[in-house]
Design an enzyme around this catalytic site. Sequence first.
Site, PDB file in Angstrom:
ATOM      1  N   GLU A  79       0.810  -1.221   0.000  1.00 59.97           N
ATOM      2  CA  GLU A  79       0.000   0.000   0.000  1.00 59.97           C
ATOM      3  C   GLU A  79       0.848   1.279   0.000  1.00 59.97           C
ATOM      4  O   GLU A  79       0.392   2.329   0.463  1.00 59.97           O
ATOM      5  CB  GLU A  79      -0.946   0.003   1.196  1.00 59.97           C
ATOM      6  CG  GLU A  79      -1.991  -1.106   1.124  1.00 59.97           C
ATOM      7  CD  GLU A  79      -3.073  -0.901   2.148  1.00 59.97           C
ATOM      8  OE1 GLU A  79      -4.180  -0.483   1.767  1.00 59.97           O
ATOM      9  OE2 GLU A  79      -2.814  -1.158   3.343  1.00 59.97           O
ATOM     10  N   HIS A 170     -11.465  -0.768   6.746  1.00 58.70           N
ATOM     11  CA  HIS A 170     -10.023  -0.971   6.580  1.00 58.70           C
ATOM     12  C   HIS A 170      -9.219  -0.207   7.627  1.00 58.70           C
ATOM     13  O   HIS A 170      -8.521  -0.815   8.434  1.00 58.70           O
ATOM     14  CB  HIS A 170      -9.659  -0.542   5.152  1.00 58.70           C
ATOM     15  CG  HIS A 170      -8.210  -0.670   4.799  1.00 58.70           C
ATOM     16  ND1 HIS A 170      -7.761  -0.599   3.505  1.00 58.70           N
ATOM     17  CD2 HIS A 170      -7.097  -0.846   5.547  1.00 58.70           C
ATOM     18  CE1 HIS A 170      -6.445  -0.750   3.470  1.00 58.70           C
ATOM     19  NE2 HIS A 170      -6.025  -0.888   4.697  1.00 58.70           N
TER      20      HIS A 170
END
Length: 243
Positions: A79, A170
């Site tokens: 990420e 998330h």
Amino acid sequence: MTDRHPTDADLRGALVAANHILVREGVLDAFGHVSARTAPDADTFLLSRNLAPGSVTPSDLLVHRLDGESDDPRRPYLERFIHAEIYRRRPDVMAVVHSHSPSVIPFGVSDTPLRPVVHMAGFLAAERTPVYEISEHAGDASDLLITSPELGASLATALGSGAVALMRGHGSVTAGASIMEVVYRAVYTEVNARIQLQALTLGTPRYLSPGEAKAADQSVGAQARRAWDVWCRQVAQERNDTP
Ligand SMILES: [Zn+2]
């Protein structure tokens, strides 16, 4: 860390401390990450290789470009585009935290907005912390991870000019003008979320007004160094105590 522009060694030392502090304060666990732009206006930033934040050392920090890539062959975080795309859009941002800190998550999956309830969190948007809805960009079968520049760009757009954005189901992302500031904000985002959840069980919370949030951000936020100094001592002490 001093107020002059830090050397590479200073910056790496501060970023390692930030990793360890955020684990100690319950913001990061085996997952999540914190980065720092290498210098004002630089198109590069430091972010660890793919490693649990509690294990990060100065030599694990890789120089990434704004395309999210690095010349180092070691495996990066999936990420990393979160950081790259925020730095690309926000010249004022010098440090970024992406975390899954647990008390924040409920506000990303319900219709109750995260708002400042304590004076330590005046940096939060007074009316509503934005929530990034990944399905609008990645469809309804994604793994919810920000694994491309395009998804990073849409998250950075959701953050806008603010300090914090939630990521539905998330976690969250926090931006700051220094490592010290972003660590302070990430810790107190989690603290505010915990207190707001407690207040909601009692009734309707009274939130900070927009004027109070702004004033509190200016006065309390300016004292982030006090927290940073004690947190640095604590993680250094624990490092020395580890056999
Ligand atoms: Zn994540």
